[in-house]
Design an enzyme around this catalytic site. Structure first.
Site, PDB file in Angstrom:
ATOM      1  N   ASP A  75       0.862  -1.173   0.000  1.00  0.00           N
ATOM      2  CA  ASP A  75       0.000   0.000   0.000  1.00  0.00           C
ATOM      3  C   ASP A  75       0.903   1.227   0.000  1.00  0.00           C
ATOM      4  OD1 ASP A  75      -2.302  -1.634   2.237  1.00  0.00           O
ATOM      5  OD2 ASP A  75      -2.340  -1.476   0.071  1.00  0.00           O
ATOM      6  N   GLU A 127     -13.860  -6.465  -1.793  1.00  0.00           N
ATOM      7  CA  GLU A 127     -13.601  -6.376  -0.341  1.00  0.00           C
ATOM      8  C   GLU A 127     -14.870  -6.826   0.352  1.00  0.00           C
ATOM      9  OE1 GLU A 127     -12.820  -2.257   0.129  1.00  0.00           O
ATOM     10  OE2 GLU A 127     -10.798  -2.353  -0.710  1.00  0.00           O
TER      11      GLU A 127
END
Lengths: 280, 212
Positions: free
Chosen positions: A11, A130
């Site tokens: 990330d 997700e």
């Protein structure tokens, strides 16, 4: 026998590799290029770069990072976070990305997946899902790092994404992510059975046993880990954290992450091979 | 100064990584897009990601189809990568059936639906090199390469060195060498150090040719 893949997720916020920490915001771990090169040399199968603040700026800002990484790293690179249209995809592919991960834009306009698959090829388009489990045990899809509900049933949505032309699914269990408590096998199995395209599972890996269990218990094609590898990398190399901005208080404190049996990619693969998995 | 190898840009493929790989190996790449540039090219790489029909249309639009055939006919070295390999053949089942460049004899077919196997094949897989393969010279036995494809080639060439891999319970051609034409279904620029070595074997031929 099929070969399973180990993927590391990075990330990225501006020039820093970060981890989202509950109540702490984004913790800086160092320069993503340093981490990426380390993983490449250690035999990682693929790398996944996610723009951690894409929803903030409404776009993906990783083109420069991808170009830097693609100069020296010769394994597949998947990039996601804030990718909205064909122009975004083209810019990333031109700078060295192989696959593009899309979540929010696909939820807002599913036809986009069809358009991107037709233009760039299905194998270039990864759909990210997700999920959060509700009280009845059903999994629902979320966007914006698990913050915004879509109302979409995760399994049905996965099937629709395949139908629209996505070539691969990246499945993140928001419930498990960051906990280091293992993966959600029931969820992974359900999605794997529902689609005929490859599935990458992410969320919950805290030890090599978790990875082995996911491969043994489900038919998942790849497991993606982040913290389990990053915290090992921190202990091994200079991640050039002095050159990045952001919340570096964790690094300055010199502490280690609890509830995690951090491991290197090489050690994880050796462990998996030793336990009968077909791993490169 | 002429480049060592010319990479064809027809708007379908990851040119950046292939160019980088060539540079890292110490060779000079150039990106070309016209028949004139192709006519002057030394060694050529035809990359490719995407759909067969779009690729053939793109090559046609740029006047590259005949240019590619001429390059091969005069003995020019060519490496087709992924979709680029598939385009070399006569016909593909993709998009309802599309004719290819016809530089190599054979067809392109889709992986069958077999329980337990996902299509596209997105994984590292071993390649069992053909005997006397020059493409795989210096590599350990059965090396892993990165594959990302739904279709595979079925060559009908008499004098080909064919490298095989296994997926969907079939042995398919994962790489081929026919005189001056080589092709790899996997991505050498995405297969780590082993992929780079394979690419080097292609590029090193330029030295042997004495073209530089």
């Amino acid at each position: 026998m099929k070969t399973k893949r180990i993927i590391v997720r990075l990330d990225v916020k501006n020039e820093a590799l970060v981890k989202g920490i509950h109540l702490e915001g984004l913790r800086v771990l160092g320069k993503p290029e340093a981490f990426a090169e380390h993983y490449y040399k250690d035999g990682v199968d693929e790398l996944l770069f996610m723009d951690a603040v894409a929803s903030l700026y409404g776009r993906n800002s990783l083109v420069d990072l991808v170009r830097n990484v693609a100069d020296k790293i010769f394994v597949p690179l998947t990039v996601g976070g804030g990718v909205r249209n064909a122009s975004d995809v083209r810019a990333l592919l031109k700078s060295g990305a192989d696959k593009i991960a899309i979540n929010t834009a696909a939820v807002k306009s599913p036809a986009l997946i069809r358009e991107l698959a037709d233009t760039f090829g299905s194998s270039t388009i990864c759909a990210t899902i997700e999920t959060i489990r509700d009280s009845s045990g059903r999994h629902y899809a979320f966007i914006d790092n698990g913050r915004e509900p879509t109302g979409l049933d995760a399994v049905e949505w996965a099937q629709q994404l395949e139908h629209l032309g996505a070539g691969e699914i990246i499945l993140t269990s928001v419930d498990q992510e960051g906990t280091g408590k293992g993966m959600d096998h029931a969820l992974i199995s359900e999605i794997c059975k529902a689609v005929s395209i490859p599935v990458i599972a992410h969320g919950g890996v805290g030890s090599v046993e978790h990875i082995l269990n996911a491969f043994r218990t489900t038919d998942v094609d790849a497991v993606c880990g982040a913290s389990i590898f990053h915290y090992d990398t921190l202990a091994r190399i200079d991640t050039e954290s002095h050159s990045v901005r952001g919340n570096t208080s964790f690094l300055a404190s010199g502490s280690t992450k609890k509830n995690l049996s951090a491991t290197s990619v090489g050690a994880a693969k050796a462990y998996l091979r030793h336990n009968g998995m077909n791993i490169r | 100064m002429t480049a060592d190898v010319s990479i064809i840009d027809y708007n379908m493929g990851n040119l950046y990584s292939i160019s980088n790989a060539v540079k890292v190996l110490g060779y000079e790449p150039e990106v070309i897009a016209t028949p004139e540039q192709l006519a002057a090219a030394n060694m050529v790489i035809l990359p490719g990601v995407g759909a067969y029909r779009d690729a053939m249309a793109a090559l046609h639009e740029r006047g590259l189809i005949d240019a590619l055939r001429r390059h091969v006919a005069k003995g020019g070295r060519l490496l087709g990568v992924c979709l680029g390999l598939q385009l070399l053949f006569q016909h593909s089942d993709e998009n309802g059936g599309v004719d290819g460049l016809g530089i190599l004899a054979g067809q392109v077919k889709r992986f069958p639906k077999i329980d337990g196997f996902k299509v596209p094949q997105i994984q590292w897989n071993r390649a069992n090199a053909a005997a006397d393969s020059r493409m795989f010279a210096g590599l350990a036995d059965d090396p892993y390469f990165y594959f990302l494809h739904s279709y595979y080639v079925e060559p009908a060439e008499a004098n080909a060195r064919i490298t095989r891999s296994s997926y969907c319970d079939i042995e398919y051609c994962s790489a081929i060498e026919v005189h001056n034409v080589w092709g790899a279904q996997f991505h050498p620029e995405k297969s780590g150090e082993i992929g780079l070595q394979m690419l080097k074997n292609f590029l090193d031929q330029g030295k042997v040719d004495g073209n530089r």
